[in-house]
Design a protein around this motif. Structure first.
Motif, PDB file in Angstrom:
ATOM      1  N   ALA A 178      41.388  58.942  29.123  1.00  0.00           N
ATOM      2  CA  ALA A 178      40.081  59.508  29.464  1.00  0.00           C
ATOM      3  C   ALA A 178      40.144  60.494  30.621  1.00  0.00           C
ATOM      4  O   ALA A 178      39.117  61.013  31.048  1.00  0.00           O
ATOM      5  CB  ALA A 178      39.100  58.384  29.799  1.00  0.00           C
ATOM      6  N   GLY A 179      41.325  60.744  31.159  1.00  0.00           N
ATOM      7  CA  GLY A 179      41.438  61.676  32.268  1.00  0.00           C
ATOM      8  C   GLY A 179      40.894  61.124  33.565  1.00  0.00           C
ATOM      9  O   GLY A 179      40.448  61.884  34.429  1.00  0.00           O
ATOM     10  N   VAL A 180      40.930  59.794  33.725  1.00  0.00           N
ATOM     11  CA  VAL A 180      40.386  59.132  34.911  1.00  0.00           C
ATOM     12  C   VAL A 180      41.508  58.527  35.731  1.00  0.00           C
ATOM     13  O   VAL A 180      42.403  57.870  35.192  1.00  0.00           O
ATOM     14  CB  VAL A 180      39.377  58.039  34.519  1.00  0.00           C
ATOM     15  N   VAL A 181      41.450  58.726  37.041  1.00  0.00           N
ATOM     16  CA  VAL A 181      42.400  58.125  37.980  1.00  0.00           C
ATOM     17  C   VAL A 181      41.589  57.318  38.983  1.00  0.00           C
ATOM     18  O   VAL A 181      40.636  57.833  39.581  1.00  0.00           O
ATOM     19  CB  VAL A 181      43.224  59.200  38.712  1.00  0.00           C
ATOM     20  N   HIS A 182      41.964  56.053  39.162  1.00  0.00           N
ATOM     21  CA  HIS A 182      41.243  55.200  40.101  1.00  0.00           C
ATOM     22  C   HIS A 182      41.961  55.134  41.449  1.00  0.00           C
ATOM     23  O   HIS A 182      43.186  55.239  41.528  1.00  0.00           O
ATOM     24  CB  HIS A 182      41.080  53.790  39.527  1.00  0.00           C
ATOM     25  N   PHE A 183      41.165  54.952  42.491  1.00  0.00           N
ATOM     26  CA  PHE A 183      41.713  54.825  43.842  1.00  0.00           C
ATOM     27  C   PHE A 183      40.929  53.748  44.582  1.00  0.00           C
ATOM     28  O   PHE A 183      39.886  53.270  44.123  1.00  0.00           O
ATOM     29  CB  PHE A 183      41.621  56.169  44.584  1.00  0.00           C
ATOM     30  N   TRP A 184      41.433  53.347  45.753  1.00  0.00           N
ATOM     31  CA  TRP A 184      40.769  52.341  46.574  1.00  0.00           C
ATOM     32  C   TRP A 184      39.809  53.006  47.546  1.00  0.00           C
ATOM     33  O   TRP A 184      40.206  53.835  48.353  1.00  0.00           O
ATOM     34  CB  TRP A 184      41.792  51.510  47.358  1.00  0.00           C
ATOM     35  N   ARG A 204      42.148  55.340  56.946  1.00  0.00           N
ATOM     36  CA  ARG A 204      43.218  55.035  55.986  1.00  0.00           C
ATOM     37  C   ARG A 204      42.765  55.226  54.542  1.00  0.00           C
ATOM     38  O   ARG A 204      43.558  55.638  53.677  1.00  0.00           O
ATOM     39  CB  ARG A 204      43.723  53.612  56.233  1.00  0.00           C
ATOM     40  N   ALA A 205      41.493  54.934  54.271  1.00  0.00           N
ATOM     41  CA  ALA A 205      40.975  55.174  52.924  1.00  0.00           C
ATOM     42  C   ALA A 205      40.956  56.665  52.609  1.00  0.00           C
ATOM     43  O   ALA A 205      41.283  57.079  51.487  1.00  0.00           O
ATOM     44  CB  ALA A 205      39.576  54.576  52.785  1.00  0.00           C
ATOM     45  N   LEU A 206      40.576  57.486  53.570  1.00  0.00           N
ATOM     46  CA  LEU A 206      40.587  58.933  53.351  1.00  0.00           C
ATOM     47  C   LEU A 206      42.007  59.459  53.179  1.00  0.00           C
ATOM     48  O   LEU A 206      42.255  60.340  52.339  1.00  0.00           O
ATOM     49  CB  LEU A 206      39.880  59.641  54.507  1.00  0.00           C
ATOM     50  N   GLU A 207      42.929  58.925  53.953  1.00  0.00           N
ATOM     51  CA  GLU A 207      44.332  59.339  53.797  1.00  0.00           C
ATOM     52  C   GLU A 207      44.841  58.965  52.404  1.00  0.00           C
ATOM     53  O   GLU A 207      45.531  59.754  51.739  1.00  0.00           O
ATOM     54  CB  GLU A 207      45.186  58.665  54.868  1.00  0.00           C
ATOM     55  N   HIS A 208      44.511  57.766  51.959  1.00  0.00           N
ATOM     56  CA  HIS A 208      44.910  57.309  50.621  1.00  0.00           C
ATOM     57  C   HIS A 208      44.316  58.225  49.544  1.00  0.00           C
ATOM     58  O   HIS A 208      45.012  58.606  48.588  1.00  0.00           O
ATOM     59  CB  HIS A 208      44.435  55.866  50.435  1.00  0.00           C
ATOM     60  N   LEU A 209      43.045  58.593  49.707  1.00  0.00           N
ATOM     61  CA  LEU A 209      42.411  59.456  48.715  1.00  0.00           C
ATOM     62  C   LEU A 209      43.070  60.827  48.689  1.00  0.00           C
ATOM     63  O   LEU A 209      43.346  61.374  47.601  1.00  0.00           O
ATOM     64  CB  LEU A 209      40.915  59.584  49.011  1.00  0.00           C
ATOM     65  N   GLU A 210      43.354  61.391  49.860  1.00  0.00           N
ATOM     66  CA  GLU A 210      43.985  62.705  49.871  1.00  0.00           C
ATOM     67  C   GLU A 210      45.396  62.636  49.281  1.00  0.00           C
ATOM     68  O   GLU A 210      45.823  63.558  48.564  1.00  0.00           O
ATOM     69  CB  GLU A 210      44.030  63.289  51.281  1.00  0.00           C
ATOM     70  N   THR A 211      46.108  61.558  49.545  1.00  0.00           N
ATOM     71  CA  THR A 211      47.434  61.388  48.939  1.00  0.00           C
ATOM     72  C   THR A 211      47.320  61.317  47.422  1.00  0.00           C
ATOM     73  O   THR A 211      48.132  61.914  46.685  1.00  0.00           O
ATOM     74  CB  THR A 211      48.110  60.119  49.479  1.00  0.00           C
ATOM     75  N   THR A 212      46.318  60.602  46.932  1.00  0.00           N
ATOM     76  CA  THR A 212      46.101  60.508  45.488  1.00  0.00           C
ATOM     77  C   THR A 212      45.835  61.887  44.899  1.00  0.00           C
ATOM     78  O   THR A 212      46.405  62.261  43.862  1.00  0.00           O
ATOM     79  CB  THR A 212      44.923  59.564  45.186  1.00  0.00           C
TER      80      THR A 212
END
Length: 460
Positions: A178-184, A204-212
């Motif tokens: 479906a072209g979906v990627v999940h993150f925390w 840390r959540a923002l860092e994780h999102l940017e890494t994703t």
């Protein structure tokens, strides 16, 4: 002005024979959502008014679930019922390609309240198809395929929306295509980032999102979609700065920022929209539920000027037969006007601060099963645990059958005390109508107090 007291004066008239007939027809012919059909026993509802509903045996319940968190103005508000009746007598339906007074006025009233320049309104039949169209708009606007969404989320039951959803209801329909990627997303109580403070969790959540985003390839990501305040997944308030940080990431990488306000919008958080709590303006915002308190199905997408311009000369390839249905829009016009006239949004904010929060925190002090209290306005959750120190949930993730027995016992106790709860996994949500009175809240908190004793029996 404060809302009028819920008209709880109607006396339920027991009629077990009629109830049995309703139940028999239901069991013979109705196929219910999210259920093993042979294992459910739907209550037969005889009537509802204000913050209450009742069955055919005359049992009355204080609805701390607001239906499915949509009766923001309570049941059977006379002004909204009258508006629907008047619209039905004037123009019961009309095709969406025409300008119709109820549709135009509903769009105007919504646009007046949405943040920023979200001034164009595309109407849908509910929240799931609003999400479907928001994602389609984002993909067409950017020319990119992927959508990023949080694990702890719910965005609807249609094909794209259920794949965007993060909770277990996705699993049966998720083919991975479906072209979906999940993150925390951030949630300090059960942090995935080993954070000890809200500031750490946010960063840390923002860092994780940017890494994703970086590892998925920014040029492939059309949209990031978040519930402004996640609803069914647990009413986790975003830490200060998180939504602003996501907005900055979207701007940095040319990604469309979509906020899902289907559950949180129209007064639920004590603001017209939960986005108002943080001052963040998305590019697209979905809504439904509280827009007309579910009296007639309606949802929609509020669209920024930039994205609307994409379809200024280029046709938008999407629509619905009942987009902006006159009955639904008339209900929305009446609902929004009633909310403004009766101070319903302000009522949710005031009583959330003065009654609900202190009441729930007092319950937490007395009941070892309560691990966390969180929320705002008329949008609260109690996280029930076996052990406060370990934070082990009272029941396992996605528990069913015997494994879910402690939560089933809690729910049964609440209903026995005249309270209809909203339960999901190891949580109970406190989400009464935004018109609820102080007396009704205290009645509900007393019933909740009694029901939590049943949960306490399963603590360590």
């Amino acid at each position: 002005m404060t809302p009028q007291p819920s008209p709880a004066h109607r006396t339920p008239q027991p009629n077990p024979e009629a109830g049995a007939a309703v139940k028999a027809a239901d069991r013979a012919h109705v196929f219910h959502s999210w259920s093993a059909q042979d294992l459910i026993d739907p209550p037969a509802v005889a009537g509802a008014e204000g913050s209450y509903f009742w069955d055919y045996d005359g049992r009355r319940y204080l609805d701390f679930a607001s239906g499915l968190v949509f009766t923001n103005i309570g049941y059977q508000h006379p002004k909204v019922v009258a508006a629907i009746q008047e619209q039905a007598a004037t123009m019961a339906t009309f095709a969406p390609a025409f300008a119709v007074e109820a549709r135009s006025e509903a769009a105007r009233l919504i646009a007046e309240r949405t943040p920023g320049d979200l001034d164009k309104i595309f109407f849908t039949n509910g929240g799931a198809d609003a999400v479907e169209h928001a994602v389609r708009m984002a993909r067409l606007h950017t020319g990119r395929p992927k959508v990023l969404s949080a694990y702890r989320s719910y965005h609807g039951g249609t094909e794209q929306a259920i794949n965007i959803t993060g909770d277990p209801r996705r699993w049966a329909s998720d083919g991975g295509a479906a072209g979906v990627v999940h993150f925390w997303a951030p949630f300090l109580y059960r942090s995935r980032f080993y954070a000890e403070t809200e500031e750490q969790e946010c960063a840390r959540a923002l860092e994780h999102l940017e890494t994703t985003i970086t590892f998925e390839g920014p040029s492939t990501v059309a949209a990031i979609i978040l519930e402004t305040v996640p609803g069914t997944a647990g009413i986790m308030m975003p830490p200060p700065g998180y939504l602003a940080g996501v907005r900055e990431l979207c701007d940095k990488y040319g990604i469309v920022f979509v906020l899902d306000e289907v559950m949180a919008g129209f007064g639920r958080t004590g603001e017209w929209f939960a986005a108002d709590l943080s001052g963040v303006v998305p590019d697209l915002m979905t809504f439904a539920k509280g827009v007309n308190s579910g009296y007639v199905p309606l949802g929609g997408v509020a669209i920024s000027g930039e994205i609307a311009q994409t379809f200024g000369k280029r046709p938008y390839p999407g629509g619905l037969t009942y987009s902006g249905h006159p009955l639904a829009c008339a209900a929305a016009v009446a609902t929004i006007n009633v909310m403004a006239e009766e101070g319903i949004v302000e009522n949710a904010k005031r009583l959330g601060t003065e009654v609900v929060e202190p009441g729930l925190r007092e319950l937490a002090e007395r009941h070892p099963s309560v691990g966390d209290v969180r929320g705002v306005g008329m949008f609260w959750a109690l996280e029930l645990v076996k052990n406060r120190e370990s934070r082990e949930p009272l029941v396992p993730y996605n528990a069913a059958g015997e494994a879910n027995a402690p939560m089933a016992a809690f729910g049964a106790a609440a209903k026995a005390h005249g309270l209809w709860p909203f339960i999901n996994m190891n949580r109970t949500h406190v989400v009464p109508p935004c018109t609820v009175t102080e007396a009704e809240l205290k009645e509900g908190l007393a019933a909740l107090d009694a029901a939590l004793s049943a949960a306490d029996e399963h603590t360590e």
